[in-house]
Design an enzyme around this catalytic site. Structure first.
Site, PDB file in Angstrom:
ATOM      1  N   LYS A 190       0.863  -1.175   0.000  1.00 20.93           N
ATOM      2  CA  LYS A 190       0.000   0.000   0.000  1.00 20.93           C
ATOM      3  C   LYS A 190       0.908   1.237   0.000  1.00 20.93           C
ATOM      4  O   LYS A 190       1.440   1.629   1.026  1.00 20.93           O
ATOM      5  CB  LYS A 190      -0.859   0.014   1.282  1.00 20.93           C
ATOM      6  CG  LYS A 190      -2.203   0.732   1.158  1.00 20.93           C
ATOM      7  CD  LYS A 190      -2.126   2.180   0.833  1.00 20.93           C
ATOM      8  CE  LYS A 190      -1.624   3.045   1.972  1.00 20.93           C
ATOM      9  NZ  LYS A 190      -1.594   4.476   1.541  1.00 20.93           N
ATOM     10  N   GLU A 205       9.383   1.766  10.891  1.00 24.35           N
ATOM     11  CA  GLU A 205      10.400   2.770  10.588  1.00 24.35           C
ATOM     12  C   GLU A 205       9.686   4.110  10.655  1.00 24.35           C
ATOM     13  O   GLU A 205       8.904   4.459   9.765  1.00 24.35           O
ATOM     14  CB  GLU A 205      10.983   2.517   9.195  1.00 24.35           C
ATOM     15  CG  GLU A 205      11.803   1.244   9.107  1.00 24.35           C
ATOM     16  CD  GLU A 205      13.194   1.409   9.699  1.00 24.35           C
ATOM     17  OE1 GLU A 205      13.947   0.423   9.726  1.00 24.35           O
ATOM     18  OE2 GLU A 205      13.540   2.520  10.136  1.00 24.35           O
ATOM     19  N   CYS A 260      13.729  11.280   6.638  1.00 26.07           N
ATOM     20  CA  CYS A 260      13.585  10.883   8.033  1.00 26.07           C
ATOM     21  C   CYS A 260      14.866  11.062   8.826  1.00 26.07           C
ATOM     22  O   CYS A 260      14.827  11.255  10.032  1.00 26.07           O
ATOM     23  CB  CYS A 260      13.152   9.432   8.103  1.00 26.07           C
ATOM     24  SG  CYS A 260      14.310   8.320   7.315  1.00 26.07           S
ATOM     25  N   GLU A 284       9.475  17.309  14.187  1.00 32.12           N
ATOM     26  CA  GLU A 284      10.009  17.067  12.851  1.00 32.12           C
ATOM     27  C   GLU A 284       9.494  18.137  11.888  1.00 32.12           C
ATOM     28  O   GLU A 284       8.304  18.227  11.624  1.00 32.12           O
ATOM     29  CB  GLU A 284       9.572  15.679  12.395  1.00 32.12           C
ATOM     30  CG  GLU A 284      10.269  15.148  11.188  1.00 32.12           C
ATOM     31  CD  GLU A 284       9.877  13.703  10.894  1.00 32.12           C
ATOM     32  OE1 GLU A 284       8.701  13.349  11.054  1.00 32.12           O
ATOM     33  OE2 GLU A 284      10.758  12.918  10.503  1.00 32.12           O
TER      34      GLU A 284
HETATM   35  N1  LIG Z   1      12.341   5.669   9.636  1.00 31.04           N
HETATM   36  C1  LIG Z   1      12.329   5.611   8.313  1.00 31.04           C
HETATM   37  O1  LIG Z   1      12.992   4.772   7.679  1.00 31.04           O
HETATM   38  C2  LIG Z   1      11.459   6.576   7.540  1.00 31.04           C
HETATM   39  C3  LIG Z   1      11.616   6.633   6.158  1.00 31.04           C
HETATM   40  C4  LIG Z   1      10.800   7.524   5.430  1.00 31.04           C
HETATM   41  C5  LIG Z   1       9.865   8.318   6.094  1.00 31.04           C
HETATM   42  N2  LIG Z   1       9.756   8.226   7.456  1.00 31.04           N
HETATM   43  C6  LIG Z   1       8.799   9.070   8.162  1.00 31.04           C
HETATM   44  O2  LIG Z   1       7.570   9.099   7.446  1.00 31.04           O
HETATM   45  C7  LIG Z   1       6.960  10.379   7.579  1.00 31.04           C
HETATM   46  C8  LIG Z   1       6.699  10.964   6.204  1.00 31.04           C
HETATM   47  O3  LIG Z   1       6.004  10.023   5.403  1.00 31.04           O
HETATM   48  P1  LIG Z   1       4.410  10.092   5.216  1.00 31.04           P
HETATM   49  O4  LIG Z   1       3.950  11.506   5.251  1.00 31.04           O
HETATM   50  O5  LIG Z   1       4.056   9.261   4.055  1.00 31.04           O
HETATM   51  O6  LIG Z   1       3.951   9.355   6.579  1.00 31.04           O
HETATM   52  P2  LIG Z   1       2.457   8.923   6.997  1.00 31.04           P
HETATM   53  O7  LIG Z   1       2.580   8.261   8.308  1.00 31.04           O
HETATM   54  O8  LIG Z   1       1.521  10.061   6.839  1.00 31.04           O
HETATM   55  O9  LIG Z   1       2.031   7.838   5.879  1.00 31.04           O
HETATM   56  C9  LIG Z   1       2.824   6.691   5.678  1.00 31.04           C
HETATM   57  C10 LIG Z   1       1.979   5.628   4.989  1.00 31.04           C
HETATM   58  O10 LIG Z   1       0.957   5.219   5.899  1.00 31.04           O
HETATM   59  C11 LIG Z   1      -0.311   5.329   5.276  1.00 31.04           C
HETATM   60  N3  LIG Z   1      -1.295   5.569   6.336  1.00 31.04           N
HETATM   61  C12 LIG Z   1      -1.689   6.751   6.860  1.00 31.04           C
HETATM   62  N4  LIG Z   1      -2.603   6.556   7.824  1.00 31.04           N
HETATM   63  C13 LIG Z   1      -2.787   5.209   7.914  1.00 31.04           C
HETATM   64  C14 LIG Z   1      -3.593   4.358   8.720  1.00 31.04           C
HETATM   65  N5  LIG Z   1      -4.424   4.846   9.656  1.00 31.04           N
HETATM   66  N6  LIG Z   1      -3.531   3.013   8.540  1.00 31.04           N
HETATM   67  C15 LIG Z   1      -2.699   2.498   7.607  1.00 31.04           C
HETATM   68  N7  LIG Z   1      -1.892   3.239   6.811  1.00 31.04           N
HETATM   69  C16 LIG Z   1      -1.954   4.582   6.969  1.00 31.04           C
HETATM   70  C17 LIG Z   1      -0.143   6.447   4.281  1.00 31.04           C
HETATM   71  O11 LIG Z   1      -1.123   6.386   3.264  1.00 31.04           O
HETATM   72  C18 LIG Z   1       1.250   6.133   3.749  1.00 31.04           C
HETATM   73  O12 LIG Z   1       1.165   5.113   2.784  1.00 31.04           O
HETATM   74  C19 LIG Z   1       7.933  11.228   8.380  1.00 31.04           C
HETATM   75  O13 LIG Z   1       7.592  11.221   9.739  1.00 31.04           O
HETATM   76  C20 LIG Z   1       9.259  10.508   8.178  1.00 31.04           C
HETATM   77  O14 LIG Z   1      10.170  10.745   9.233  1.00 31.04           O
HETATM   78  C21 LIG Z   1      10.539   7.380   8.193  1.00 31.04           C
HETATM   79  O1  LIG Z   2      13.516   9.167   4.621  1.00 29.74           O
HETATM   80  C1  LIG Z   2      14.004   8.169   5.038  1.00 29.74           C
HETATM   81  C2  LIG Z   2      14.913   7.272   4.252  1.00 29.74           C
HETATM   82  O2  LIG Z   2      14.989   6.039   4.936  1.00 29.74           O
HETATM   83  C3  LIG Z   2      16.248   7.935   4.103  1.00 29.74           C
HETATM   84  S1  LIG Z   2      17.488   6.914   3.423  1.00 29.74           S
HETATM   85  O3  LIG Z   2      17.346   7.030   1.950  1.00 29.74           O
HETATM   86  O4  LIG Z   2      17.290   5.523   3.850  1.00 29.74           O
HETATM   87  O5  LIG Z   2      18.766   7.462   3.895  1.00 29.74           O
END
Ligand SMILES: NC(=O)c1ccc[n+]([C@@H]2O[C@H](COP(=O)([O-])OP(=O)(O)OC[C@H]3O[C@@H](n4cnc5c(N)ncnc54)[C@H](O)[C@@H]3O)[C@@H](O)[C@H]2O)c1
Ligand SMILES: O=C[C@H](O)CS(=O)(=O)O
Length: 482
Positions: free
Chosen positions: A178, A253, A287, A385
């Site tokens: 998804k 993550e 992130c 963030e």
């Molecule tokens: N730790 C990591 O490796 C990592 C990597 C990339 C992004 N991030 C984090 O992700 C965030 C940015 O990404 P985003 O805006 O897509 O995050 P988000 O949490 O808004 O959405 C992530 C995914 O979850 C889905 N989603 C949202 N609500 C849901 C629910 N209730 N049930 C199931 N799925 C749901 C979204 O459609 C999307 O596909 C930031 O906080 C960033 O730090 C972390």
């Molecule tokens: O935004 C989060 C990603 O995991 C960053 S990275 O491409 O893995 O460094």
């Protein structure tokens, strides 16, 4: 099936078929100019359960293939990703704004997870344990956990997908994906390549649409044994609650709030370069990007001057233009959040060194790369963030003070330290509560390394040897032989 970028209606992929043409659609908008670049079906519980059933049926066969057979499919997909690097990058830039050179780099980084786990799957070893009884033989087996659901974010739409697909498929699991509704087209193109790579039907499935409905189906369907999520800590906490009733395996993550510490003995030019690399990747929508910068007083003014000068050289614009280094924020809400963080900091005494303003450009959601100094912990930018191109700098007197500020957060994903002292660097690493640390390095991520966070930044690791363990169950067998 090849759906070119100019086709408006994309489809979902379930059980080897492109489906969803009769469903309502969701438009995908280019954040650089507000133009619609495609639309995807709004799937829900029905489509999610169809995909889960397909993955469950396929698991009965896929899980019995050898790691060598599975590796051949993964390596073919890796080759196709590399072959289609430009097309994937153009789709990525169009739907989420990442500068094209960064997008091209992400495609190769993403493909590398497939290649690495194609081989890692062949090294899922069991154990023979020394028996405590002459009539018993003890064995430990590793089994694929089952049907996996992967929920991915918008900011790295290829890499966050393959960092899950690679180990899951290599381990013998099947998968339902998804993607974020903000960047589904990259995932759809990836599924076209999966189809071309010849993966058996049902092994890989993609459902687009309502995250809450699809999420509900995922968390309520007993056929899903593992949920791997990348996204915000807020949503991660929702999934933790939803996972309880079936004790679903979770990998999370989540969000980060990385500190970046520069000590007096650091190489300032290297620290500036590393801070730029960490802070402004994907316009700060990463992130692991530095969210707060702590600079020791002895080099604070020099660092601020050189760092701000480097930021001033950055070009803001549509990421499709190769000279652009800062693309748009993903949407208007993100733009307003970044503006709010800067305005809050200014209201509490911060100083603008450069930037600090939204940029009106052809209907896009642009914010100037920004450096603010004289910040303090009371400012929102130092607590939450920001997910934007804003670098707040706080002066500190001692290393101990920097460590205390750095650890004062519920997050624990990434941290960065710049010092040429082995003793200080070692002490910093030992005392920083973060899953990833860059020492004189603003870009530590690597496919062979365990990526993930402590505290509210997540559970588990992706990448490296640990990354495939997330998709395996350990089975202990005791055999009585007489
Ligand atoms: N730790 C990591 O490796 C990592 C990597 C990339 C992004 N991030 C984090 O992700 C965030 C940015 O990404 P985003 O805006 O897509 O995050 P988000 O949490 O808004 O959405 C992530 C995914 O979850 C889905 N989603 C949202 N609500 C849901 C629910 N209730 N049930 C199931 N799925 C749901 C979204 O459609 C999307 O596909 C930031 O906080 C960033 O730090 C972390
Ligand atoms: O935004 C989060 C990603 O995991 C960053 S990275 O491409 O893995 O460094």
């Amino acid at each position: 099936m090849n759906q070119t970028l100019d086709e408006k209606n994309y489809l979902m992929y379930i059980n080897g078929e492109w489906v969803g043409k009769d469903l309502e659609v969701l438009d995908v908008v280019n954040p650089a100019n507000g133009q619609i670049v495609g639309s995807v079906p709004i799937g829900g519980e029905v489509e999610a359960n169809q995909a889960i059933d397909a993955a469950y049926d396929a698991f009965q066969t896929w899980s019995k293939t050898t790691a060598y057979e599975r590796a051949s499919y993964l390596k073919k997909l890796h080759e196709l990703m590399v072959e289609h690097q430009d097309e994937l990058a153009q789709i990525m830039t169009a739907e989420m704004g990442k500068p094209i050179n960064e997008a091209r780099g992400e495609v190769i980084y993403a493909a590398a997870f497939l290649e690495w786990y194609a081989e890692e799957g062949k090294r899922v070893y069991g154990e023979i344990l020394p028996s405590h009884m002459t009539n018993k033989r003890l064995q430990v087996w590793k089994r694929p956990v089952g049907v996996v659901a992967a929920i991915t974010p918008w900011n790295f739409p290829a890499a966050m997908l393959t960092r899950k697909m690679g180990p899951a498929l290599a381990a013998g699991c099947t998968i339902v994906i998804k993607p974020s509704s903000d960047s589904p087209l990259t995932a759809i193109k990836m599924l076209e390549l999966c189809e071309e790579a010849g993966f058996p039907k049902g092994v890989i499935n993609l459902v687009t649409g309502s995250s809450s409905q699809i999420g509900k189906a995922i968390m309520e369907n007993e056929k899903i044994r593992k949920v791997t999520f990348t996204g915000s800590t807020e949503v991660g906490k929702i999934l933790i609650k939803q996972s309880a009733h079936q004790v679903k395996r979770l990998s999370l993550e989540l969000g980060g709030h990385a500190p970046l510490i520069v000590l007096n003995d650091a190489n300032v030019e290297l620290a500036v370069k590393g801070a730029i690399a960490s802070k402004f990747r994907n316009a700060g929508q990463t992130c692991v990007c530095a969210n707060r910068i702590y600079v020791q007083s002895g080099i604070h003014d020099e660092f601020v001057e050189k760092f701000s000068a480097a930021v001033n050289l950055m070009k803001v614009g549509n990421g499709a233009e190769t000279e652009v280094s800062i693309g748009p924020l993903i949407n208007q809400a993100s733009l307003e959040k970044v503006s709010h963080h800067v305005e809050d900091a200014l209201s509490k005494g911060a100083k603008i060194e450069t930037g600090g303003n939204e940029i009106s450009n052809n209907g896009g959601t642009f914010y100037a790369p920004t450096v603010i100094s004289n910040v303090n912990p009371s400012m929102i930018v130092m607590q939450e963030e920001t997910f934007g191109p804003v670098a707040p700098i706080q002066k500190v007197e001692t290393m101990e003070e920097a460590i205390s500020f750095a650890n004062d957060t519920p997050y624990g994903l990434a941290a960065y330290v710049f010092t040429d002292s082995v003793a200080k660097g070692t002490l910093l690493i030992e005392q920083l509560n973060f899953g990833i640390v860059g020492w004189n390095d603003g870009a530590p991520s690597a496919v062979q390394a365990p990526f993930g966070g402590m505290k509210e930044s997540g559970v588990g690791r992706e990448g490296g040897r640990e990354g495939i363990e997330a998709f395996l169950e350990t089975q202990y067998v005791s055999i009585a032989i007489s």
